[in-house]
Motif scaffolding. Structure first.
Motif, PDB file in Angstrom:
ATOM      1  N   ASN A  31       0.951   7.471  29.900  1.00  0.00           N
ATOM      2  CA  ASN A  31       0.905   6.731  31.168  1.00  0.00           C
ATOM      3  C   ASN A  31      -0.297   5.802  31.238  1.00  0.00           C
ATOM      4  O   ASN A  31      -0.301   4.851  32.015  1.00  0.00           O
ATOM      5  CB  ASN A  31       0.865   7.701  32.348  1.00  0.00           C
ATOM      6  CG  ASN A  31       2.169   8.436  32.528  1.00  0.00           C
ATOM      7  OD1 ASN A  31       3.231   7.946  32.131  1.00  0.00           O
ATOM      8  ND2 ASN A  31       2.115   9.623  33.120  1.00  0.00           N
ATOM      9  N   GLU A  32      -1.313   6.058  30.419  1.00  0.00           N
ATOM     10  CA  GLU A  32      -2.532   5.256  30.449  1.00  0.00           C
ATOM     11  C   GLU A  32      -2.523   4.097  29.454  1.00  0.00           C
ATOM     12  O   GLU A  32      -3.235   3.120  29.621  1.00  0.00           O
ATOM     13  CB  GLU A  32      -3.763   6.131  30.175  1.00  0.00           C
ATOM     14  CG  GLU A  32      -4.076   7.124  31.272  1.00  0.00           C
ATOM     15  CD  GLU A  32      -3.171   8.357  31.218  1.00  0.00           C
ATOM     16  OE1 GLU A  32      -2.790   8.770  30.103  1.00  0.00           O
ATOM     17  OE2 GLU A  32      -2.840   8.887  32.283  1.00  0.00           O
ATOM     18  N   GLY A  33      -1.747   4.218  28.362  1.00  0.00           N
ATOM     19  CA  GLY A  33      -1.739   3.171  27.345  1.00  0.00           C
ATOM     20  C   GLY A  33      -1.120   3.667  26.047  1.00  0.00           C
ATOM     21  O   GLY A  33      -0.354   4.622  26.045  1.00  0.00           O
ATOM     22  N   THR A  34      -1.491   3.009  24.955  1.00  0.00           N
ATOM     23  CA  THR A  34      -0.919   3.338  23.651  1.00  0.00           C
ATOM     24  C   THR A  34      -2.018   3.537  22.622  1.00  0.00           C
ATOM     25  O   THR A  34      -2.983   2.772  22.574  1.00  0.00           O
ATOM     26  CB  THR A  34       0.044   2.222  23.178  1.00  0.00           C
ATOM     27  OG1 THR A  34       1.070   2.048  24.158  1.00  0.00           O
ATOM     28  CG2 THR A  34       0.685   2.567  21.844  1.00  0.00           C
ATOM     29  N   ARG A  35      -1.840   4.572  21.813  1.00  0.00           N
ATOM     30  CA  ARG A  35      -2.739   4.862  20.699  1.00  0.00           C
ATOM     31  C   ARG A  35      -2.093   4.308  19.438  1.00  0.00           C
ATOM     32  O   ARG A  35      -0.898   4.510  19.189  1.00  0.00           O
ATOM     33  CB  ARG A  35      -2.946   6.374  20.601  1.00  0.00           C
ATOM     34  CG  ARG A  35      -4.055   6.803  19.698  1.00  0.00           C
ATOM     35  CD  ARG A  35      -4.378   8.297  19.887  1.00  0.00           C
ATOM     36  NE  ARG A  35      -3.214   9.154  19.905  1.00  0.00           N
ATOM     37  CZ  ARG A  35      -2.740   9.794  18.830  1.00  0.00           C
ATOM     38  NH1 ARG A  35      -3.338   9.680  17.675  1.00  0.00           N
ATOM     39  NH2 ARG A  35      -1.663  10.551  18.930  1.00  0.00           N
ATOM     40  N   TYR A  36      -2.891   3.567  18.652  1.00  0.00           N
ATOM     41  CA  TYR A  36      -2.418   2.940  17.422  1.00  0.00           C
ATOM     42  C   TYR A  36      -3.230   3.444  16.231  1.00  0.00           C
ATOM     43  O   TYR A  36      -4.395   3.798  16.379  1.00  0.00           O
ATOM     44  CB  TYR A  36      -2.584   1.414  17.484  1.00  0.00           C
ATOM     45  CG  TYR A  36      -1.819   0.750  18.588  1.00  0.00           C
ATOM     46  CD1 TYR A  36      -0.509   0.333  18.401  1.00  0.00           C
ATOM     47  CD2 TYR A  36      -2.407   0.500  19.825  1.00  0.00           C
ATOM     48  CE1 TYR A  36       0.198  -0.301  19.410  1.00  0.00           C
ATOM     49  CE2 TYR A  36      -1.711  -0.130  20.843  1.00  0.00           C
ATOM     50  CZ  TYR A  36      -0.412  -0.522  20.634  1.00  0.00           C
ATOM     51  OH  TYR A  36       0.289  -1.152  21.635  1.00  0.00           O
ATOM     52  N   LEU A  37      -2.609   3.419  15.060  1.00  0.00           N
ATOM     53  CA  LEU A  37      -3.308   3.682  13.816  1.00  0.00           C
ATOM     54  C   LEU A  37      -3.464   2.355  13.087  1.00  0.00           C
ATOM     55  O   LEU A  37      -2.471   1.668  12.827  1.00  0.00           O
ATOM     56  CB  LEU A  37      -2.516   4.668  12.945  1.00  0.00           C
ATOM     57  CG  LEU A  37      -3.129   4.998  11.586  1.00  0.00           C
ATOM     58  CD1 LEU A  37      -4.488   5.684  11.755  1.00  0.00           C
ATOM     59  CD2 LEU A  37      -2.182   5.879  10.773  1.00  0.00           C
ATOM     60  N   VAL A  38      -4.705   1.987  12.796  1.00  0.00           N
ATOM     61  CA  VAL A  38      -5.012   0.761  12.059  1.00  0.00           C
ATOM     62  C   VAL A  38      -5.354   1.174  10.632  1.00  0.00           C
ATOM     63  O   VAL A  38      -6.223   2.028  10.424  1.00  0.00           O
ATOM     64  CB  VAL A  38      -6.199   0.002  12.700  1.00  0.00           C
ATOM     65  CG1 VAL A  38      -6.512  -1.266  11.923  1.00  0.00           C
ATOM     66  CG2 VAL A  38      -5.914  -0.303  14.166  1.00  0.00           C
ATOM     67  N   ILE A  39      -4.661   0.584   9.658  1.00  0.00           N
ATOM     68  CA  ILE A  39      -4.834   0.961   8.256  1.00  0.00           C
ATOM     69  C   ILE A  39      -5.152  -0.283   7.438  1.00  0.00           C
ATOM     70  O   ILE A  39      -4.452  -1.296   7.543  1.00  0.00           O
ATOM     71  CB  ILE A  39      -3.562   1.623   7.676  1.00  0.00           C
ATOM     72  CG1 ILE A  39      -3.061   2.737   8.583  1.00  0.00           C
ATOM     73  CG2 ILE A  39      -3.823   2.133   6.265  1.00  0.00           C
ATOM     74  CD1 ILE A  39      -1.682   3.241   8.233  1.00  0.00           C
ATOM     75  N   ASP A  40      -6.201  -0.205   6.633  1.00  0.00           N
ATOM     76  CA  ASP A  40      -6.580  -1.290   5.720  1.00  0.00           C
ATOM     77  C   ASP A  40      -6.143  -0.914   4.307  1.00  0.00           C
ATOM     78  O   ASP A  40      -6.431   0.194   3.839  1.00  0.00           O
ATOM     79  CB  ASP A  40      -8.094  -1.499   5.726  1.00  0.00           C
ATOM     80  CG  ASP A  40      -8.646  -1.869   7.097  1.00  0.00           C
ATOM     81  OD1 ASP A  40      -7.870  -1.980   8.057  1.00  0.00           O
ATOM     82  OD2 ASP A  40      -9.872  -2.034   7.196  1.00  0.00           O
ATOM     83  N   TRP A  41      -5.482  -1.850   3.655  1.00  0.00           N
ATOM     84  CA  TRP A  41      -4.994  -1.653   2.288  1.00  0.00           C
ATOM     85  C   TRP A  41      -5.543  -2.741   1.384  1.00  0.00           C
ATOM     86  O   TRP A  41      -5.688  -3.883   1.816  1.00  0.00           O
ATOM     87  CB  TRP A  41      -3.466  -1.762   2.249  1.00  0.00           C
ATOM     88  CG  TRP A  41      -2.722  -0.881   3.186  1.00  0.00           C
ATOM     89  CD1 TRP A  41      -2.315  -1.185   4.457  1.00  0.00           C
ATOM     90  CD2 TRP A  41      -2.266   0.443   2.945  1.00  0.00           C
ATOM     91  NE1 TRP A  41      -1.645  -0.130   5.018  1.00  0.00           N
ATOM     92  CE2 TRP A  41      -1.596   0.883   4.105  1.00  0.00           C
ATOM     93  CE3 TRP A  41      -2.353   1.300   1.852  1.00  0.00           C
ATOM     94  CZ2 TRP A  41      -1.014   2.145   4.205  1.00  0.00           C
ATOM     95  CZ3 TRP A  41      -1.773   2.556   1.957  1.00  0.00           C
ATOM     96  CH2 TRP A  41      -1.118   2.970   3.119  1.00  0.00           C
ATOM     97  N   ASP A  42      -5.794  -2.403   0.145  1.00  0.00           N
ATOM     98  CA  ASP A  42      -6.074  -3.410  -0.881  1.00  0.00           C
ATOM     99  C   ASP A  42      -4.741  -3.661  -1.575  1.00  0.00           C
ATOM    100  O   ASP A  42      -4.310  -2.873  -2.413  1.00  0.00           O
ATOM    101  CB  ASP A  42      -7.127  -2.905  -1.880  1.00  0.00           C
ATOM    102  CG  ASP A  42      -7.391  -3.878  -3.013  1.00  0.00           C
ATOM    103  OD1 ASP A  42      -6.673  -4.903  -3.129  1.00  0.00           O
ATOM    104  OD2 ASP A  42      -8.305  -3.612  -3.810  1.00  0.00           O
ATOM    105  N   ILE A  43      -4.062  -4.757  -1.210  1.00  0.00           N
ATOM    106  CA  ILE A  43      -2.709  -4.985  -1.733  1.00  0.00           C
ATOM    107  C   ILE A  43      -2.711  -5.534  -3.157  1.00  0.00           C
ATOM    108  O   ILE A  43      -1.653  -5.667  -3.761  1.00  0.00           O
ATOM    109  CB  ILE A  43      -1.878  -5.886  -0.802  1.00  0.00           C
ATOM    110  CG1 ILE A  43      -2.519  -7.262  -0.614  1.00  0.00           C
ATOM    111  CG2 ILE A  43      -1.651  -5.193   0.532  1.00  0.00           C
ATOM    112  CD1 ILE A  43      -1.666  -8.242   0.173  1.00  0.00           C
ATOM    113  N   SER A  44      -3.879  -5.823  -3.698  1.00  0.00           N
ATOM    114  CA  SER A  44      -3.941  -6.250  -5.096  1.00  0.00           C
ATOM    115  C   SER A  44      -4.164  -5.057  -6.027  1.00  0.00           C
ATOM    116  O   SER A  44      -4.154  -5.209  -7.237  1.00  0.00           O
ATOM    117  CB  SER A  44      -5.041  -7.291  -5.290  1.00  0.00           C
ATOM    118  OG  SER A  44      -6.278  -6.799  -4.840  1.00  0.00           O
TER     119      SER A  44
END
Length: 125
Positions: A31-44
């Protein structure tokens, strides 16, 4: 979602080089908002392990302000509802990276806003 335009040097304890892609996944909506997962990848790098991840929380008010801005400045008419929502998450990540700067005035990974671009692939859930 977003990525560096070229390979960069990163790493806290070593000098790794790669193209960094930052991805956002919605985790939980309350009801207050949204929790997100932020993920950093080395795509090379062929290794499938993320190089960094963290959870962030956006309030409903923050989401509504960003949604209003995105609706006023983009044409989402060719997208399905789910594609539209994923595109909005991608654009919100891009704007957050461009304008939520470190004290030095740099973006994450000590880069400039011009070092980042939207990922070329089609965004789907």
């Amino acid at each position: 979602m977003i990525q560096t335009k070229t390979a960069i040097v990163y790493g806290d304890r070593s000098e790794k080089t790669g193209v960094i892609k930052v991805e956002v996944r919605p985790l939980e909506t309350t009801n207050e908002g949204t929790r997100y997962l932020v993920i950093d990848w080395d795509i090379s790098n062929l290794n499938n392990d993320p190089i960094f991840s963290k959870e962030v929380f956006w309030t409903n008010q923050e989401i509504d302000v960003m949604d209003s801005y995105l609706e006023q400045n983009n044409d989402f008419s060719a997208l399905t509802k789910s594609e539209k929502e994923m595109k909005k998450i991608q654009l919100a990540l891009y704007f957050d990276t461009m304008y939520n700067l470190l004290p030095s005035g740099k973006t994450i990974y000590r880069l400039t806003a011009d070092d980042w671009e939207l990922t070329p692939e089609i965004i789907t859930e």
